[in-house]
Design a protein around this motif. Structure first.
Motif, PDB file in Angstrom:
ATOM      1  N   LEU A  18      30.792  13.851  -3.594  1.00  0.00           N
ATOM      2  CA  LEU A  18      31.411  12.921  -4.548  1.00  0.00           C
ATOM      3  C   LEU A  18      30.522  11.694  -4.726  1.00  0.00           C
ATOM      4  N   ASP A  19      30.905  10.837  -5.665  1.00  0.00           N
ATOM      5  CA  ASP A  19      30.133   9.619  -5.933  1.00  0.00           C
ATOM      6  C   ASP A  19      30.304   8.614  -4.801  1.00  0.00           C
ATOM      7  N   TRP A  20      29.186   8.145  -4.264  1.00  0.00           N
ATOM      8  CA  TRP A  20      29.200   7.139  -3.207  1.00  0.00           C
ATOM      9  C   TRP A  20      28.736   5.781  -3.715  1.00  0.00           C
ATOM     10  N   ALA A  21      28.062   5.753  -4.836  1.00  0.00           N
ATOM     11  CA  ALA A  21      27.583   4.474  -5.375  1.00  0.00           C
ATOM     12  C   ALA A  21      27.653   4.500  -6.892  1.00  0.00           C
ATOM     13  N   THR A  22      27.943   3.337  -7.443  1.00  0.00           N
ATOM     14  CA  THR A  22      27.867   3.137  -8.882  1.00  0.00           C
ATOM     15  C   THR A  22      26.856   2.026  -9.114  1.00  0.00           C
ATOM     16  N   VAL A  23      25.896   2.307  -9.957  1.00  0.00           N
ATOM     17  CA  VAL A  23      24.893   1.311 -10.311  1.00  0.00           C
ATOM     18  C   VAL A  23      25.220   0.868 -11.735  1.00  0.00           C
ATOM     19  N   ASN A  24      25.519  -0.424 -11.867  1.00  0.00           N
ATOM     20  CA  ASN A  24      25.873  -0.990 -13.173  1.00  0.00           C
ATOM     21  C   ASN A  24      24.687  -1.753 -13.742  1.00  0.00           C
ATOM     22  N   LEU A  25      24.424  -1.519 -15.018  1.00  0.00           N
ATOM     23  CA  LEU A  25      23.375  -2.235 -15.750  1.00  0.00           C
ATOM     24  C   LEU A  25      24.044  -2.936 -16.934  1.00  0.00           C
ATOM     25  N   PRO A  26      24.695  -4.097 -16.687  1.00  0.00           N
ATOM     26  CA  PRO A  26      25.484  -4.755 -17.737  1.00  0.00           C
ATOM     27  C   PRO A  26      24.677  -5.168 -18.963  1.00  0.00           C
ATOM     28  N   VAL A  27      23.403  -5.468 -18.779  1.00  0.00           N
ATOM     29  CA  VAL A  27      22.576  -5.928 -19.897  1.00  0.00           C
ATOM     30  C   VAL A  27      22.502  -4.877 -20.996  1.00  0.00           C
ATOM     31  N   ILE A  28      22.387  -3.609 -20.599  1.00  0.00           N
ATOM     32  CA  ILE A  28      22.310  -2.547 -21.611  1.00  0.00           C
ATOM     33  C   ILE A  28      23.633  -1.779 -21.714  1.00  0.00           C
ATOM     34  N   GLY A  29      24.660  -2.260 -21.005  1.00  0.00           N
ATOM     35  CA  GLY A  29      25.983  -1.642 -21.084  1.00  0.00           C
ATOM     36  C   GLY A  29      26.024  -0.232 -20.537  1.00  0.00           C
ATOM     37  N   MET A  30      25.340  -0.014 -19.445  1.00  0.00           N
ATOM     38  CA  MET A  30      25.246   1.332 -18.900  1.00  0.00           C
ATOM     39  C   MET A  30      25.525   1.310 -17.399  1.00  0.00           C
ATOM     40  N   SER A  31      26.085   2.390 -16.910  1.00  0.00           N
ATOM     41  CA  SER A  31      26.233   2.543 -15.460  1.00  0.00           C
ATOM     42  C   SER A  31      26.093   4.019 -15.126  1.00  0.00           C
ATOM     43  N   PHE A  32      25.721   4.295 -13.902  1.00  0.00           N
ATOM     44  CA  PHE A  32      25.654   5.681 -13.477  1.00  0.00           C
ATOM     45  C   PHE A  32      26.073   5.784 -12.023  1.00  0.00           C
ATOM     46  N   ASP A  33      26.542   6.963 -11.676  1.00  0.00           N
ATOM     47  CA  ASP A  33      27.045   7.223 -10.336  1.00  0.00           C
ATOM     48  C   ASP A  33      26.032   8.058  -9.568  1.00  0.00           C
ATOM     49  N   VAL A  34      26.018   7.843  -8.257  1.00  0.00           N
ATOM     50  CA  VAL A  34      25.113   8.578  -7.375  1.00  0.00           C
ATOM     51  C   VAL A  34      25.963   9.188  -6.268  1.00  0.00           C
ATOM     52  N   THR A  35      25.826  10.484  -6.064  1.00  0.00           N
ATOM     53  CA  THR A  35      26.603  11.152  -5.017  1.00  0.00           C
ATOM     54  C   THR A  35      26.051  10.793  -3.639  1.00  0.00           C
ATOM     55  N   GLY A  36      26.867  11.048  -2.634  1.00  0.00           N
ATOM     56  CA  GLY A  36      26.422  10.828  -1.266  1.00  0.00           C
ATOM     57  C   GLY A  36      25.210  11.663  -0.934  1.00  0.00           C
ATOM     58  N   TRP A  37      25.196  12.879  -1.443  1.00  0.00           N
ATOM     59  CA  TRP A  37      24.063  13.774  -1.186  1.00  0.00           C
ATOM     60  C   TRP A  37      22.779  13.190  -1.776  1.00  0.00           C
ATOM     61  N   ASP A  38      22.876  12.624  -2.970  1.00  0.00           N
ATOM     62  CA  ASP A  38      21.701  12.060  -3.629  1.00  0.00           C
ATOM     63  C   ASP A  38      21.236  10.750  -2.989  1.00  0.00           C
ATOM     64  N   LEU A  39      22.120  10.099  -2.272  1.00  0.00           N
ATOM     65  CA  LEU A  39      21.783   8.801  -1.701  1.00  0.00           C
ATOM     66  C   LEU A  39      20.805   8.869  -0.538  1.00  0.00           C
ATOM     67  N   HIS A  40      20.913   9.890   0.261  1.00  0.00           N
ATOM     68  CA  HIS A  40      20.062   9.879   1.452  1.00  0.00           C
ATOM     69  C   HIS A  40      18.589  10.000   1.062  1.00  0.00           C
ATOM     70  N   ALA A  41      17.771   9.367   1.850  1.00  0.00           N
ATOM     71  CA  ALA A  41      16.340   9.278   1.526  1.00  0.00           C
ATOM     72  C   ALA A  41      15.733  10.664   1.346  1.00  0.00           C
ATOM     73  N   GLY A  42      14.865  10.770   0.382  1.00  0.00           N
ATOM     74  CA  GLY A  42      14.188  12.026   0.131  1.00  0.00           C
ATOM     75  C   GLY A  42      14.872  12.879  -0.921  1.00  0.00           C
ATOM     76  N   SER A  43      15.995  12.415  -1.448  1.00  0.00           N
ATOM     77  CA  SER A  43      16.686  13.182  -2.478  1.00  0.00           C
ATOM     78  C   SER A  43      15.913  13.083  -3.789  1.00  0.00           C
ATOM     79  N   VAL A  44      15.580  14.211  -4.334  1.00  0.00           N
ATOM     80  CA  VAL A  44      14.815  14.247  -5.585  1.00  0.00           C
ATOM     81  C   VAL A  44      15.614  13.616  -6.718  1.00  0.00           C
ATOM     82  N   ASP A  45      16.923  13.885  -6.783  1.00  0.00           N
ATOM     83  CA  ASP A  45      17.749  13.331  -7.862  1.00  0.00           C
ATOM     84  C   ASP A  45      17.767  11.808  -7.833  1.00  0.00           C
ATOM     85  N   ALA A  46      17.937  11.232  -6.637  1.00  0.00           N
ATOM     86  CA  ALA A  46      17.976   9.776  -6.537  1.00  0.00           C
ATOM     87  C   ALA A  46      16.622   9.174  -6.905  1.00  0.00           C
TER      88      ALA A  46
END
Length: 167
Positions: A18-46
């Motif tokens: 599931l999503d463990w982090a949300t990164v918000n970019l208010p300047v461009i009105g965008m946000s994206f979610d990052v799963t726990g799996w993608d968060l750990h170091a070495g994840s290609v997706d992150a």
């Protein structure tokens, strides 16, 4: 009650997807979610997200490894709850219960540390009006799973040794 512990361990494992982090970019009105799996170091997706949007996802917190620890604790939690359920002596039952509870408490502690740490890094390098981080729902799902594991582990105290072996 032991079944609750096993279900909780599966919830912990599932929470990593599931999503463990949300990164918000208010300047461009965008946000994206990052799963726990993608968060750990070495994840290609992150790393791809970091490169594509120019925002650091890996390394955003000191506890990027928390989802991986939750995953391992969930797997070990299943094993320890099963051992607890089928232990033939009171001592083995208590040892399995202690291991189960320690794994769950470690997962809760890491999830809480991760949640606080990710919020504390807001505004350190990039102003929060440009980018900010939030812990997402996957963190709290892992905590719920760990609480279920604790309840299932403590339920082992209620089990009478040898009761399932009597005829």
């Amino acid at each position: 009650i032991g079944i609750l512990g096993i279900l909780g361990a599966f919830v912990m494992i599932f929470s990593v997807l599931l999503d463990w982090a949300t990164v918000n970019l208010p300047v461009i009105g965008m946000s994206f979610d990052v799963t726990g799996w993608d968060l750990h170091a070495g994840s290609v997706d992150a790393e791809n997200i970091s490169a594509q949007y120019g925002v650091p996802v890996v390394g955003a917190t000191e506890y990027d490894y928390a989802p991986l620890v939750v995953l391992v604790c969930g797997i070990l939690g299943i094993i320890s709850v099963i051992l607890q359920l089928f232990s033939s002596t009171a001592t083995a039952n208590k040892v399995a219960m202690v291991v189960t509870i320690v794994l769950a408490v470690a997962s809760i502690a890491l999830a809480v540390l991760y949640s606080g740490d990710i919020a504390s890094h807001n505004g350190e390098v990039i102003p929060t009006s440009i980018m900010n981080y939030e812990a997402s729902y996957g963190v709290w799902v892992s905590v719920v799973g760990a609480i279920m594991v604790i309840v299932g582990g403590v339920g082992g105290l209620l089990k009478r040794p040898y009761s399932y072996m009597q005829t």
